[in-house]
Design an enzyme around this catalytic site. Structure first.
Site, PDB file in Angstrom:
ATOM      1  CD  GLU A 172      -2.885   1.302   0.422  1.00 44.87           C
ATOM      2  OE1 GLU A 172      -2.493   1.510  -0.738  1.00 44.87           O
ATOM      3  OE2 GLU A 172      -4.085   1.336   0.748  1.00 44.87           O
ATOM      4  CG  ASP A 173      -0.825   4.851  -1.561  1.00 47.47           C
ATOM      5  OD1 ASP A 173      -1.549   4.238  -0.750  1.00 47.47           O
ATOM      6  OD2 ASP A 173      -1.273   5.691  -2.359  1.00 47.47           O
ATOM      7  CG  ASP A 219      -5.265   9.350   5.840  1.00 51.03           C
ATOM      8  OD1 ASP A 219      -6.033   9.619   6.763  1.00 51.03           O
ATOM      9  OD2 ASP A 219      -4.714  10.228   5.159  1.00 51.03           O
ATOM     10  CG  PHE A 260      -3.118  15.332   0.712  1.00 45.92           C
ATOM     11  CD1 PHE A 260      -4.115  14.404   0.965  1.00 45.92           C
ATOM     12  CD2 PHE A 260      -2.584  15.411  -0.558  1.00 45.92           C
ATOM     13  CE1 PHE A 260      -4.566  13.556  -0.038  1.00 45.92           C
ATOM     14  CE2 PHE A 260      -3.044  14.578  -1.572  1.00 45.92           C
ATOM     15  CZ  PHE A 260      -4.028  13.654  -1.311  1.00 45.92           C
ATOM     16  NE  ARG A 290      -1.523   8.680  -9.540  1.00 48.18           N
ATOM     17  CZ  ARG A 290      -2.213   8.300  -8.458  1.00 48.18           C
ATOM     18  NH1 ARG A 290      -1.552   7.833  -7.411  1.00 48.18           N
ATOM     19  NH2 ARG A 290      -3.514   8.382  -8.421  1.00 48.18           N
TER      20      ARG A 290
HETATM   21  P1  XMP Z   1      -7.360   5.189   4.431  1.00 51.15           P
HETATM   22  O1  XMP Z   1      -7.956   6.393   5.120  1.00 51.15           O
HETATM   23  O2  XMP Z   1      -8.395   4.255   3.913  1.00 51.15           O
HETATM   24  O3  XMP Z   1      -6.640   5.854   3.196  1.00 51.15           O
HETATM   25  O4  XMP Z   1      -6.311   4.508   5.281  1.00 51.15           O
HETATM   26  C1  XMP Z   1      -5.886   5.109   2.329  1.00 51.15           C
HETATM   27  C2  XMP Z   1      -5.899   5.725   0.943  1.00 51.15           C
HETATM   28  O5  XMP Z   1      -6.202   7.131   0.933  1.00 51.15           O
HETATM   29  C3  XMP Z   1      -5.344   7.819   0.044  1.00 51.15           C
HETATM   30  N1  XMP Z   1      -4.554   8.810   0.810  1.00 51.15           N
HETATM   31  C4  XMP Z   1      -3.657   9.664   0.308  1.00 51.15           C
HETATM   32  N2  XMP Z   1      -3.231   9.858  -0.970  1.00 51.15           N
HETATM   33  N3  XMP Z   1      -1.798  11.576  -0.211  1.00 51.15           N
HETATM   34  C5  XMP Z   1      -2.289  10.828  -1.196  1.00 51.15           C
HETATM   35  O6  XMP Z   1      -1.885  11.012  -2.340  1.00 51.15           O
HETATM   36  C6  XMP Z   1      -2.182  11.452   1.086  1.00 51.15           C
HETATM   37  O7  XMP Z   1      -1.697  12.177   1.964  1.00 51.15           O
HETATM   38  C7  XMP Z   1      -3.167  10.435   1.344  1.00 51.15           C
HETATM   39  N4  XMP Z   1      -3.774  10.022   2.494  1.00 51.15           N
HETATM   40  C8  XMP Z   1      -4.615   9.026   2.122  1.00 51.15           C
HETATM   41  C9  XMP Z   1      -4.464   6.779  -0.588  1.00 51.15           C
HETATM   42  O8  XMP Z   1      -5.026   6.434  -1.827  1.00 51.15           O
HETATM   43  C10 XMP Z   1      -4.518   5.592   0.325  1.00 51.15           C
HETATM   44  O9  XMP Z   1      -4.381   4.386  -0.360  1.00 51.15           O
HETATM   45 MG    MG Z   2      -4.148   4.385  -2.664  1.00 48.05          MG
END
Ligand code: XMP
Ligand code: MG
Length: 184
Positions: A103-104, A107, A156, A169
């Site tokens: 995962e990237d 959050d 963010f 990206r």
């Molecule tokens: P959750 O809240 O489900 O979020 O843990 C996971 C997904 O939300 C996106 N995400 C971000 N994408 N910068 C981004 O470009 C951020 O700071 C950010 N925070 C959440 C991301 O797609 C991640 O997989």
């Molecule tokens: Mg994502």
């Protein structure tokens, strides 16, 4: 690469450079290689955000590894159980496989809170998570990864695969949102 970038209407300042990221990803790859030594690993990389992290991590993993890129979509189910996660592109049978989800960023934790049970139902031999970033201050669901590149503040971020409305990206460094305009 500039210290501050403007993407759409927002400013982002550099939080870490590509060299620091590469060093950390190498360490993560060594940990994964040690933990899964002698096993064949199946990596599931979640598109789009993890594509660069996955590509770099894969190249520093030393044992046999398969990769499958998946895409998620959440929708409200017709019944009261609420959100259902649909997985697109899962062409591999993960039953009895050692699976590492890539995962990237974690959050709130909602995405993995919904996805992990769906994968567990398919009865993998093991299921762990490797995330490039984690924002512990934003967590609303009790999700932690086995492998975390960096923990960052609840702001963010863009770069190294992560985007703001489609852009950023391709930035090799990681940038975090700032309200300060560049001094030039
Ligand atoms: P959750 O809240 O489900 O979020 O843990 C996971 C997904 O939300 C996106 N995400 C971000 N994408 N910068 C981004 O470009 C951020 O700071 C950010 N925070 C959440 C991301 O797609 C991640 O997989
Ligand atoms: Mg994502």
């Amino acid at each position: 690469m500039a210290g501050t970038v403007c993407i759409h209407d927002l400013y982002f300042r550099r939080l870490m450079d590509g060299d620091a990221i590469a060093t950390r990803v190498r360490t993560l790859g060594e940990e994964v290689s040690r933990d899964y030594a002698g096993k064949r690993l199946l990596c599931l990389a979640i598109l789009n955000g993890s594509f660069i992290f996955a590509a770099d991590l894969l190249r520093v993993i030393s044992m046999e590894v398969d990769i499958c890129f998946i895409r998620l979509s959440s929708y409200s189910g017709a019944d009261s159980t609420g959100k259902v996660t649909t997985i697109f592109g899962l062409t591999e049978n993960i039953a009895q496989r050692h699976v590492l989800l890539i995962e990237d960023i974690i959050d709130t934790g909602k995405t993995l809170h919904e996805l992990l049970p769906v994968l567990h139902e398919k009865q993998p031999a093991s299921l762990q998570v490797a995330t490039f970033l984690s924002k512990p201050g934003a967590r609303r669901y009790p999700i932690e990864a086995s492998y975390t590149g960096f923990t960052i503040p609840d702001q963010f971020v863009v770069g190294y695969g992560l985007d703001y409305n489609g852009l950023g990206r391709n930035l090799p460094d990681l940038y975090i949102r700032t309200t300060e305009e560049p001094q030039e």
